[in-house]
Design a protein around this motif. Structure first.
Motif, PDB file in Angstrom:
ATOM      1  N   LEU A 113       0.743  -1.147  -0.054  1.00  0.00           N
ATOM      2  CA  LEU A 113      -0.152   0.096  -0.031  1.00  0.00           C
ATOM      3  C   LEU A 113       0.636   1.301  -0.009  1.00  0.00           C
ATOM      4  N   ALA A 114       1.800   1.436   0.950  1.00  0.00           N
ATOM      5  CA  ALA A 114       2.635   2.463   0.772  1.00  0.00           C
ATOM      6  C   ALA A 114       3.338   2.787  -0.387  1.00  0.00           C
ATOM      7  N   LYS A 115       3.988   1.588  -1.125  1.00  0.00           N
ATOM      8  CA  LYS A 115       4.587   1.719  -2.624  1.00  0.00           C
ATOM      9  C   LYS A 115       3.426   2.277  -3.617  1.00  0.00           C
ATOM     10  N   CYS A 116       2.044   1.825  -3.358  1.00  0.00           N
ATOM     11  CA  CYS A 116       1.135   2.239  -4.304  1.00  0.00           C
ATOM     12  C   CYS A 116       0.910   3.683  -4.212  1.00  0.00           C
ATOM     13  N   TYR A 117       0.553   4.009  -2.741  1.00  0.00           N
ATOM     14  CA  TYR A 117       0.569   5.758  -2.624  1.00  0.00           C
ATOM     15  C   TYR A 117       1.782   6.457  -3.090  1.00  0.00           C
ATOM     16  N   HIS A 118       3.023   5.929  -2.964  1.00  0.00           N
ATOM     17  CA  HIS A 118       4.079   6.707  -3.346  1.00  0.00           C
ATOM     18  C   HIS A 118       4.100   6.900  -4.791  1.00  0.00           C
ATOM     19  N   ALA A 119       3.631   5.842  -5.544  1.00  0.00           N
ATOM     20  CA  ALA A 119       3.711   5.843  -7.044  1.00  0.00           C
ATOM     21  C   ALA A 119       2.726   6.794  -7.265  1.00  0.00           C
ATOM     22  N   ILE A 120       1.425   7.059  -6.625  1.00  0.00           N
ATOM     23  CA  ILE A 120       0.495   8.121  -6.951  1.00  0.00           C
ATOM     24  C   ILE A 120       1.047   9.465  -6.515  1.00  0.00           C
ATOM     25  N   VAL A 142       2.189   6.840   6.567  1.00  0.00           N
ATOM     26  CA  VAL A 142       1.416   5.947   7.644  1.00  0.00           C
ATOM     27  C   VAL A 142       1.580   4.426   7.213  1.00  0.00           C
ATOM     28  N   PHE A 143       1.267   3.997   5.967  1.00  0.00           N
ATOM     29  CA  PHE A 143       1.578   2.709   5.735  1.00  0.00           C
ATOM     30  C   PHE A 143       3.064   2.289   5.780  1.00  0.00           C
ATOM     31  N   LEU A 144       4.085   3.065   5.715  1.00  0.00           N
ATOM     32  CA  LEU A 144       5.416   2.591   5.944  1.00  0.00           C
ATOM     33  C   LEU A 144       5.526   2.325   7.149  1.00  0.00           C
ATOM     34  N   CYS A 145       5.045   2.957   8.114  1.00  0.00           N
ATOM     35  CA  CYS A 145       5.015   2.856   9.649  1.00  0.00           C
ATOM     36  C   CYS A 145       4.299   1.568  10.029  1.00  0.00           C
ATOM     37  N   LEU A 146       3.411   1.010   9.187  1.00  0.00           N
ATOM     38  CA  LEU A 146       2.527  -0.071   9.648  1.00  0.00           C
ATOM     39  C   LEU A 146       3.193  -1.269   8.976  1.00  0.00           C
ATOM     40  N   SER A 147       4.251  -1.130   8.192  1.00  0.00           N
ATOM     41  CA  SER A 147       4.931  -2.147   7.508  1.00  0.00           C
ATOM     42  C   SER A 147       5.951  -3.005   8.330  1.00  0.00           C
ATOM     43  N   GLU A 148       6.078  -4.147   8.225  1.00  0.00           N
ATOM     44  CA  GLU A 148       6.771  -5.216   8.772  1.00  0.00           C
ATOM     45  C   GLU A 148       8.320  -4.752   8.664  1.00  0.00           C
ATOM     46  N   TYR A 149       9.187  -4.363   9.452  1.00  0.00           N
ATOM     47  CA  TYR A 149      10.650  -3.868   9.270  1.00  0.00           C
ATOM     48  C   TYR A 149      11.378  -4.762   8.420  1.00  0.00           C
ATOM     49  N   SER A 151      14.875  -4.175   5.326  1.00  0.00           N
ATOM     50  CA  SER A 151      15.834  -3.416   4.747  1.00  0.00           C
ATOM     51  C   SER A 151      15.370  -2.468   3.825  1.00  0.00           C
ATOM     52  N   GLU A 152      14.520  -3.246   3.061  1.00  0.00           N
ATOM     53  CA  GLU A 152      13.705  -2.318   1.827  1.00  0.00           C
ATOM     54  C   GLU A 152      12.903  -1.316   2.496  1.00  0.00           C
ATOM     55  N   VAL A 153      12.189  -1.667   3.578  1.00  0.00           N
ATOM     56  CA  VAL A 153      11.115  -0.614   4.088  1.00  0.00           C
ATOM     57  C   VAL A 153      12.087   0.683   4.657  1.00  0.00           C
ATOM     58  N   LYS A 154      13.103   0.120   5.338  1.00  0.00           N
ATOM     59  CA  LYS A 154      14.085   1.132   6.131  1.00  0.00           C
ATOM     60  C   LYS A 154      14.484   2.107   5.042  1.00  0.00           C
ATOM     61  N   ASP A 155      14.994   1.373   3.724  1.00  0.00           N
ATOM     62  CA  ASP A 155      15.294   2.411   2.729  1.00  0.00           C
ATOM     63  C   ASP A 155      14.455   3.123   2.182  1.00  0.00           C
ATOM     64  N   MET A 156      13.163   2.984   2.128  1.00  0.00           N
ATOM     65  CA  MET A 156      12.151   3.821   1.499  1.00  0.00           C
ATOM     66  C   MET A 156      11.637   4.755   2.701  1.00  0.00           C
ATOM     67  N   MET A 157      11.931   4.245   3.861  1.00  0.00           N
ATOM     68  CA  MET A 157      11.696   5.567   4.799  1.00  0.00           C
ATOM     69  C   MET A 157      12.731   6.541   4.773  1.00  0.00           C
ATOM     70  N   GLU A 158      13.876   6.178   4.692  1.00  0.00           N
ATOM     71  CA  GLU A 158      14.869   7.400   4.389  1.00  0.00           C
ATOM     72  C   GLU A 158      14.716   8.181   3.255  1.00  0.00           C
ATOM     73  N   ARG A 159      14.405   7.410   2.223  1.00  0.00           N
ATOM     74  CA  ARG A 159      14.250   8.130   0.793  1.00  0.00           C
ATOM     75  C   ARG A 159      13.205   9.167   1.092  1.00  0.00           C
ATOM     76  N   VAL A 160      11.893   8.654   1.693  1.00  0.00           N
ATOM     77  CA  VAL A 160      10.657   9.619   2.051  1.00  0.00           C
ATOM     78  C   VAL A 160      11.259  10.804   2.852  1.00  0.00           C
ATOM     79  N   ASN A 161      12.065  10.417   3.930  1.00  0.00           N
ATOM     80  CA  ASN A 161      12.115  11.372   4.737  1.00  0.00           C
ATOM     81  C   ASN A 161      12.836  12.797   4.349  1.00  0.00           C
ATOM     82  N   ILE A 162      13.841  12.389   3.201  1.00  0.00           N
ATOM     83  CA  ILE A 162      14.922  13.601   2.695  1.00  0.00           C
ATOM     84  C   ILE A 162      13.839  14.383   1.821  1.00  0.00           C
ATOM     85  N   ASP A 163      12.537  13.823   1.496  1.00  0.00           N
ATOM     86  CA  ASP A 163      11.729  14.631   0.432  1.00  0.00           C
ATOM     87  C   ASP A 163      11.415  16.164   1.096  1.00  0.00           C
TER      88      ASP A 163
END
Length: 326
Positions: A113-120, A142-149, A151-163
């Motif tokens: 879900l997080a990847k879908c919303y980020h694509a939108i 929100v759905f990144l925070c709900l995702s099971e931890y 390395s891929e989830v953490k990488d996406m969190m870091e990319r979104v965080n610098i937006d």
């Protein structure tokens, strides 16, 4: 008339879509979905790329309305995501990922879900409207925070965080920063109510659930939010403690000892944490017991590194003495 005639395949597809529209307007959703499923438009060469995608999106929409989620996902694979990134495909891209979120909501797959919303969110037309990109970016966080931890989830969190645009949504920025720090997160979060009030948290009015418990989708996400925060806190504890009393760990996590053991067991089973619980001594160990060979091997490696530094230092001293003597 058009059945089996290759030179009339485009007309057949368009007529079938008209039939589906008529059946849908008459309230026969299943009939409309079945009518469109019989047409394999992706194999037709006489239809343009945009028309094919539009037809497949209609197949997805009707199949989802029929609540045939497995078939809807199979149909979605007929569209190559690379095609949606081409110029002039923004409208179809947003529609595709919006439909895909309905499938992933049903399957309760937070990271997808997080990847879908980020694509939108990354679509050019969405970036031009502040209300739309804020909604998409909030859903992503929100759905990144709900995702099971992972390395891929953490990488996406870091990319979104610098937006840079994340600064305009302070509650999301603060939440993501908490998840990226190696610090205990206290539950509930100060912005918990705001984050859980997003429309994407709801089940779009659908009451069917795969759970035997009969919980709604919103209740499921609420429970998952708490679970992910507890799992984050356990990972943080494993960084700072080699071993800790279970009662002390439960206090840090604001849980009972039984709940703490349950969460540790789940994480160990999933392979996201190493831990051993010694119940008689009331101790949780986060480090593996090392055998004599491992300790000796590390000691030998440290001695080798030390001797290398001594040799390099001796060489530099001799070099300096030679320079000074001349």
């Amino acid at each position: 008339i058009t059945d089996g005639k290759m030179y009339l395949e485009a007309e057949r597809a368009r007529l079938t879509r008209t039939v589906a529209i008529l059946k849908e307007s008459a309230g026969d959703i299943a009939g409309a979905a079945n009518a469109l499923q019989e047409v394999h438009v992706e194999t037709y060469g006489s239809i343009s790329k945009k028309e094919k995608i539009e037809f497949i999106l209609e197949q997805m929409r009707l199949t989802l309305q029929k609540k045939d989620y497995v078939r809807a996902y199979i149909v979605s694979n007929k569209i190559k995501k690379a095609q949606l990134e081409e110029e002039g495909m923004a409208e179809w891209k947003v529609k595709f990922y919006t439909l895909l979120t309905k499938h992933y909501k049903h399957e309760k797959e937070a990271f997808q879900l997080a990847k879908c919303y980020h694509a939108i969110y990354s679509t050019a037309s969405v970036q031009e409207e502040e209300l739309r990109w804020k909604e998409a970016l909030t859903n992503t966080v929100v759905f990144l925070c709900l995702s099971e931890y992972s390395s891929e989830v953490k990488d996406m969190m870091e990319r979104v965080n610098i937006d840079a645009k994340l600064e305009k949504i302070p509650e999301c920025k603060e939440t993501l920063s908490c998840y990226l720090k190696d610090e205990i997160i206290h539950y509930p979060l100060p912005q918990q109510t705001t984050l859980e009030s997003i429309p994407a948290f709801s089940d779009d009015g659908e009451s069917d659930n795969d759970d035997d418990s009969g919980t709604t989708l919103k209740e499921h996400w609420h429970k998952t939010f708490h679970t992910r925060i507890v799992q984050h806190n356990l990972r943080v504890a494993s960084i700072y403690y080699r071993q800790i009393h279970t009662t002390r760990l439960a206090t840090l996590l604001s849980l009972t000892a039984a709940e703490t053991e349950k969460h540790i067991s789940q994480m160990v089973s999933n392979g996201t944490l190493y831990a051993k619980i010694d119940r008689p001594k009331d101790i949780v160990r986060f480090t593996k017991k090392r055998c004599e060979e491992e300790v000796l091997s590390d000691w030998a490696a440290d001695i080798k590194t030390l001797l290398g530094l001594v040799e390099e230092t001796t060489y530099l001293i001799q070099k300096e003495n030679m320079v000074q003597s001349h």
